[in-house]
Motif scaffolding. Structure first.
Motif, PDB file in Angstrom:
ATOM      1  N   VAL A  57      11.769  57.119 -11.806  1.00  0.00           N
ATOM      2  CA  VAL A  57      10.707  57.821 -11.088  1.00  0.00           C
ATOM      3  C   VAL A  57      11.356  58.592  -9.948  1.00  0.00           C
ATOM      4  O   VAL A  57      12.196  58.052  -9.222  1.00  0.00           O
ATOM      5  CB  VAL A  57       9.675  56.820 -10.513  1.00  0.00           C
ATOM      6  N   VAL A  58      10.966  59.847  -9.821  1.00  0.00           N
ATOM      7  CA  VAL A  58      11.399  60.660  -8.679  1.00  0.00           C
ATOM      8  C   VAL A  58      10.148  60.984  -7.890  1.00  0.00           C
ATOM      9  O   VAL A  58       9.218  61.592  -8.424  1.00  0.00           O
ATOM     10  CB  VAL A  58      12.076  61.963  -9.161  1.00  0.00           C
ATOM     11  N   ARG A 105      13.567  56.758  -7.205  1.00  0.00           N
ATOM     12  CA  ARG A 105      14.230  57.562  -6.160  1.00  0.00           C
ATOM     13  C   ARG A 105      13.145  58.063  -5.218  1.00  0.00           C
ATOM     14  O   ARG A 105      12.325  58.901  -5.619  1.00  0.00           O
ATOM     15  CB  ARG A 105      14.941  58.767  -6.777  1.00  0.00           C
ATOM     16  N   THR A 106      13.128  57.524  -3.997  1.00  0.00           N
ATOM     17  CA  THR A 106      12.093  57.919  -3.033  1.00  0.00           C
ATOM     18  C   THR A 106      12.589  59.088  -2.183  1.00  0.00           C
ATOM     19  O   THR A 106      13.785  59.407  -2.175  1.00  0.00           O
ATOM     20  CB  THR A 106      11.738  56.735  -2.112  1.00  0.00           C
ATOM     21  N   ALA A 107      11.665  59.694  -1.455  1.00  0.00           N
ATOM     22  CA  ALA A 107      11.953  60.855  -0.592  1.00  0.00           C
ATOM     23  C   ALA A 107      12.814  61.871  -1.345  1.00  0.00           C
ATOM     24  O   ALA A 107      13.787  62.411  -0.825  1.00  0.00           O
ATOM     25  CB  ALA A 107      12.646  60.408   0.694  1.00  0.00           C
ATOM     26  N   SER A 108      12.453  62.118  -2.584  1.00  0.00           N
ATOM     27  CA  SER A 108      13.247  62.966  -3.468  1.00  0.00           C
ATOM     28  C   SER A 108      12.342  64.078  -4.018  1.00  0.00           C
ATOM     29  O   SER A 108      11.209  63.810  -4.410  1.00  0.00           O
ATOM     30  CB  SER A 108      13.794  62.086  -4.594  1.00  0.00           C
ATOM     31  N   PHE A 109      12.865  65.301  -4.051  1.00  0.00           N
ATOM     32  CA  PHE A 109      12.016  66.447  -4.391  1.00  0.00           C
ATOM     33  C   PHE A 109      12.566  67.155  -5.621  1.00  0.00           C
ATOM     34  O   PHE A 109      13.649  67.735  -5.579  1.00  0.00           O
ATOM     35  CB  PHE A 109      11.952  67.419  -3.204  1.00  0.00           C
ATOM     36  N   LEU A 159      17.159  68.051  -8.312  1.00  0.00           N
ATOM     37  CA  LEU A 159      16.580  67.459  -7.107  1.00  0.00           C
ATOM     38  C   LEU A 159      17.099  68.231  -5.904  1.00  0.00           C
ATOM     39  O   LEU A 159      18.305  68.514  -5.814  1.00  0.00           O
ATOM     40  CB  LEU A 159      16.947  65.972  -7.012  1.00  0.00           C
ATOM     41  N   GLU A 160      16.187  68.553  -5.005  1.00  0.00           N
ATOM     42  CA  GLU A 160      16.510  69.429  -3.879  1.00  0.00           C
ATOM     43  C   GLU A 160      17.737  68.953  -3.102  1.00  0.00           C
ATOM     44  O   GLU A 160      18.613  69.740  -2.759  1.00  0.00           O
ATOM     45  CB  GLU A 160      15.280  69.498  -2.953  1.00  0.00           C
ATOM     46  N   LEU A 161      17.833  67.645  -2.835  1.00  0.00           N
ATOM     47  CA  LEU A 161      18.921  67.145  -1.985  1.00  0.00           C
ATOM     48  C   LEU A 161      20.064  66.540  -2.779  1.00  0.00           C
ATOM     49  O   LEU A 161      21.216  66.599  -2.376  1.00  0.00           O
ATOM     50  CB  LEU A 161      18.370  66.106  -0.992  1.00  0.00           C
TER      51      LEU A 161
END
Ligand SMILES: Cc1cc2nc3c(=O)[nH]c(=O)nc-3n(C[C@H](O)[C@H](O)[C@H](O)COP(=O)(O)OP(=O)(O)OC[C@H]3O[C@@H](n4cnc5c(N)ncnc54)[C@H](O)[C@@H]3O)c2cc1C
Length: 372
Positions: free
Chosen positions: A184-185, A215-219, A230-232
């Motif tokens: 999960v993202v 994966r939390t706080a993930s865009f 993923l952005e980061l």
């Protein structure tokens, strides 16, 4: 002595859980003081919340016919679509060329799903069951170790269906002995953190037990070249990516709305700057679009309208109590966040409320239960 006061004409426009709860609450609270007309775009009330189980072989959720509900409740029913509110004249225009007057207008017309992760499959409910079910089956039949990623993009408030899809996928893969990694993202800081720490930790344990990586706080920005980007973090290889949609408001002509088309309301559901118009549920600017909350908003708006109609009711502003049932493949997990100070966060395998419906509404759940 019979009353000569004309009942307040209430037009309820919608066709989902918000509209049904509003109808039931108005009848309960206003009784003969309200004469209710129901205007629904669709012929059926569909229980979208259960559609997450359908790609895994569950029966399609029961649909309830509005015509029968209207007959059962003794209200007039118009199958049509509101196209404009002429608030100054207390009338709405409809797609079929109709023109309907009201003393009080209660809108619950919902929102529209918009895919936001290019290249990903979107899951927005019944319409996507076939595509997502086929993609998951194809993945299961493919050789070697595979990875499926479920994405909750930024701007999505209600993420529970995503965790259900991930858990149900992992459960099926484990039962079949498939070599499938499930991830999960999410843009959240903790899985279903909106329910508070205790509930979120229980969800995290369930995910860990099922082997689902989160994966939390993930865009997630797009799916390309066999990966979800993923952005980061950069690319995460994936054989299949399923994302939740963002919602877009109805942009109903004649009503104020924000840049995403959602209608601003106060804590009683009154539409900002528009006399005698209330809006509830997904169509409003409230950030968390959830059926149980739509029902609670409908109760508040109905009480407000009943009071205007002269009924002796206690009108309390909206104070959301968040309740959700997480389908896991095994025992479901009941989650709740109560509006105490500080908020109470609870999770459990036993029922935390009754009837134990997935979409909790004070009147709508017992009513649908009674109709089977
Ligand atoms: C996959 C999925 C799982 C979910 N799981 C849960 C869950 O477990 N628990 C939970 O509480 N919530 C859940 N939800 C969210 C829940 O379904 C919505 O928040 C809820 O349905 C919103 O209710 P509503 O009445 O505001 O709008 P809707 O249910 O969207 O109903 C709006 C209705 O208005 C009709 N309409 C649209 N435009 C017009 C118009 N101009 N004139 C007249 N009628 C119109 C539409 O046809 C529709 O029938 C889930 C949603 C999805 C997609």
């Amino acid at each position: 002595m019979t009353s000569t006061v004309r009942p307040t004409r209430v037009l309820v426009a919608g066709g989902g859980v918000g509209a049904l709860e509003a109808l039931l609450a108005l009848q309960d609270l206003a009784g003969a003081r309200a004469s209710i007309t129901l205007l629904t775009a669709g012929r059926f009330l569909t229980y979208r919340a259960l559609s997450v189980a359908e790609p895994f072989g569950a029966e399609p959720a029961v649909r309830h016919e509005w015509e029968q509900i209207a007959r059962d409740r003794g209200v007039r029913w118009i199958p049509d679509v509101v196209t404009r509110v002429r608030a100054d004249e207390h009338r709405v225009e409809t797609r079929d060329g109709g023109d309907e007057g009201y003393d009080a207008l209660l809108l619950a017309v919902g929102a529209r799903p918009v895919p936001v992760v290019p290249g990903a499959l979107t899951f927005a409910g019944p319409r996507d069951v076939l595509a997502v079910g086929e993609a998951l089956r194809a993945l299961a039949a493919a050789p070697g170790r595979r990875r499926v990623v479920f994405v909750a993009p930024s701007g999505v408030g209600w993420t529970l269906p995503l965790y259900e899809l991930a858990l149900l996928t992992a459960h099926r893969a484990r039962s079949a002995g498939d070599a499938l990694d499930v991830e999960v993202v999410t843009r959240e800081d903790a899985p279903l953190g909106v329910f508070g720490a205790t509930a979120s930790e229980a969800v995290a344990r369930r995910l860990a037990d099922a082997g689902v990586r989160v994966r939390t706080a993930s865009f997630a920005t797009e799916v390309a070249d066999g990966a979800v980007w993923l952005e980061l973090e950069g690319p995460l290889e994936a054989d299949l990516v399923v994302a939740l949609p963002r919602l877009s408001g109805p942009r109903l002509a004649g009503l104020p709305h924000d840049e995403d088309g959602f209608v601003p309301v106060d804590r009683h559901g009154r539409v900002h700057g528009v006399d005698d118009a209330w809006a509830v549920g997904d169509m409003t600017t409230r950030p968390l679009k959830q059926g149980g909350l739509a029902a609670q908003q409908a109760d508040v708006a109905a009480a407000d309208i009943a009071a205007r109609a002269g009924a002796d009711v206690d009108v309390r502003p909206y104070e959301p109590r968040l309740q959700g049932v997480l389908l896991t493949g095994g025992d479901p997990l009941y989650l709740e966040r109560r509006p105490t100070a500080p908020p109470t966060s609870t999770a459990g395998e036993g029922f935390l409320w009754w009837p134990a419906h997935k979409v909790v509404g004070r009147r709508v759940a017992p009513y649908l239960e009674s109709r089977g």
